[in-house]
Design an enzyme around this catalytic site. Structure first.
Site, PDB file in Angstrom:
ATOM      1  N   GLU A   1      24.850 105.588  71.948  1.00 50.03           N
ATOM      2  CA  GLU A   1      24.109 104.364  71.591  1.00 50.03           C
ATOM      3  C   GLU A   1      25.026 103.377  70.892  1.00 50.03           C
ATOM      4  O   GLU A   1      24.898 102.173  71.070  1.00 50.03           O
ATOM      5  CB  GLU A   1      22.912 104.703  70.696  1.00 50.03           C
ATOM      6  CG  GLU A   1      22.004 103.503  70.391  1.00 50.03           C
ATOM      7  CD  GLU A   1      22.557 102.532  69.362  1.00 50.03           C
ATOM      8  OE1 GLU A   1      22.357 101.317  69.537  1.00 50.03           O
ATOM      9  OE2 GLU A   1      23.217 102.969  68.399  1.00 50.03           O
TER      10      GLU A   1
ATOM     11  N   ASP B   1      24.832 110.020  68.745  1.00 48.72           N
ATOM     12  CA  ASP B   1      26.264 109.850  68.478  1.00 48.72           C
ATOM     13  C   ASP B   1      26.571 109.341  67.069  1.00 48.72           C
ATOM     14  O   ASP B   1      25.707 108.826  66.370  1.00 48.72           O
ATOM     15  CB  ASP B   1      26.913 108.921  69.524  1.00 48.72           C
ATOM     16  CG  ASP B   1      26.236 107.556  69.603  1.00 48.72           C
ATOM     17  OD1 ASP B   1      25.027 107.451  69.320  1.00 48.72           O
ATOM     18  OD2 ASP B   1      26.922 106.576  69.959  1.00 48.72           O
TER      19      ASP B   1
END
Ligand SMILES: [Zn+2]
Ligand SMILES: [Zn+2]
Length: 395
Positions: A141, A83
């Protein structure tokens, strides 16, 4: 492959240009936590094309790829986070983020590209590969939200994973320097909220109201004292209030104040102790000011990253074989957090760091608009990842 030589250097070499191209493509198209749809589609396509068994939709946008080698061996997982962050990039390059307000400012584009390339190489040499390699592409994350649902969705089962490894790129080290340390490597994180409730009124007549701002201010200072007075000096804990919100106008006493903050520690006991004491403390301090307060730990919490001793020693030895002694060093613990910790709670393994610092010495901090990756560090990451996977898969 001889045990003392780098792993398949030709396979690595011929993919280095494509590795950079792939990283730049992800960089150009960053996606926020749990919204990594394009990214996860590309991952699934590439794994599929390489002949892996692919599972999608774990933790919404997570992908798991399984590559079964032709020889018997262990099952080892490689984890990459995928991400990006809500930031506007300042770098002017052809591959600068094309999505306003979203940016790969932590290097997860590089993690994703390395993991895909690693899967490609192992798939190409499947006949020589022992055991099963499992690729965990984890979403979210950056909000410490993706690892737990991945594990709950069975990412470490079918096949049952024996060990798990991964890397994080870092601009704080020169390009290609690989570091790791056994034991605590990254801090735990607990996001928390303190809500203080009083009774609103006129700013000129505080005695007729209950002022939540004064209470919140004292609670804030007291929380800092608590850390400095109750944690042994040789342990570490950092507490930061990052947000304090209250009121609407200078002469109105509001009825509510809200604080949010984060707590970081390296030790599970210290973490527990501080969280319990904060809860009690906030309640008592609030009472002293005639207010009421609640303390709650919010989403985005995870334990410290604790590397396993034997696997870390193995990883360091392997790194030295793959890229040379001079490019490997013992790392220092960092106060940042990463939910790789949950995978390492579930299985033995090691999370190491790979330098992507630029040589001019100008800092490019992670999570900042001026973050910039020195792509010259990517090959070291790929080489060590390949060595770690292949050597740990062998029975
Ligand atoms: Zn980050
Ligand atoms: Zn990161």
């Amino acid at each position: 492959m001889k045990k003392t030589e780098p792993t398949w250097p030709d396979e690595v070499e011929k993919r280095l240009d494509a590795l950079v191209t792939l990283r730049r493509d992800f960089h150009r198209h960053p996606e926020l936590s749990f919204q990594e749809r394009r990214t996860s589609e590309i991952i699934a396509e590439r794994l599929h094309a390489a002949g892996l068994e692919v599972r999608t939709g774990l933790a919404k946008t997570g992908v798991v790829g399984v590559l079964r080698g032709d020889r018997p061996g262990r099952t080892v997982a490689w984890r990459a986070d995928i991400d990006a962050l809500p930031l506007t990039e300042t770098l002017d390059a052809p591959f600068t983020s094309g999505t306003p307000g979203v940016m790969h400012a932590c290097g997860h584009d590089g993690h994703t590209a390395i993991a895909i390339t690693l899967a490609d190489i192992l798939a190409a040499r499947r006949r020589e590969m022992p055991g099963s390699a499992v690729f965990l592409f984890q979403p979210a994350e950056e909000i410490l939200g993706g690892a737990r649902p991945m594990i709950e969705a069975g990412a470490l089962e079918h096949p049952h994973v024996d060990q798990v490894y991964g890397l994080h790129l870092t601009t704080t080290a020169p390009a290609g320097l690989v570091t790791a340390r056994p034991g605590p490597a990254m801090a735990s994180a607990d996001g928390f909220t303190v809500e203080v409730r009083g009774r609103g009124g006129h700013g000129a007549m505080p005695h007729l109201s209950i002022d939540p701002i004064t209470a919140a201010a004292n609670i804030l200072l007291g929380m800092q004292n608590l850390v400095s007075r109750e944690i042994p000096a040789q342990e570490s804990a950092v507490l930061t209030i990052g947000q304090l919100v209250s009121g609407t106008k200078s002469n109105i006493i509001p009825d509510r104040a809200l604080m949010t903050g984060t707590l970081r520690t390296f030790d599970a006991g210290v973490r527990q102790q501080v969280l319990e004491r904060l809860d009690e403390y906030v309640g008592h301090m609030a009472q002293a000011y005639r207010t009421q307060a609640s303390f709650s730990v919010s989403l985005g919490s995870c334990p410290a990253v604790v590397n396993h001793a034997a696997e870390t020693e193995f990883m360091m030895r392997t790194a030295a074989l793959e890229i040379g002694d001079a490019s490997v060093a013992e790392g220092r613990p960092v106060m940042a957090s990463d939910d790789m910790s949950l995978f390492l709670e579930a299985r033995p393994g090691c999370y190491f760091r790979v330098g992507i610092g630029l040589p001019d010495g100008r800092p490019r901090p992670h999570h900042a608009p001026e973050f910039e990756m020195n792509e010259a560090g990517l090959p070291a990451g790929l080489r060590v990842a390949l060595g770690v996977m292949l050597r740990s898969l062998a029975p």
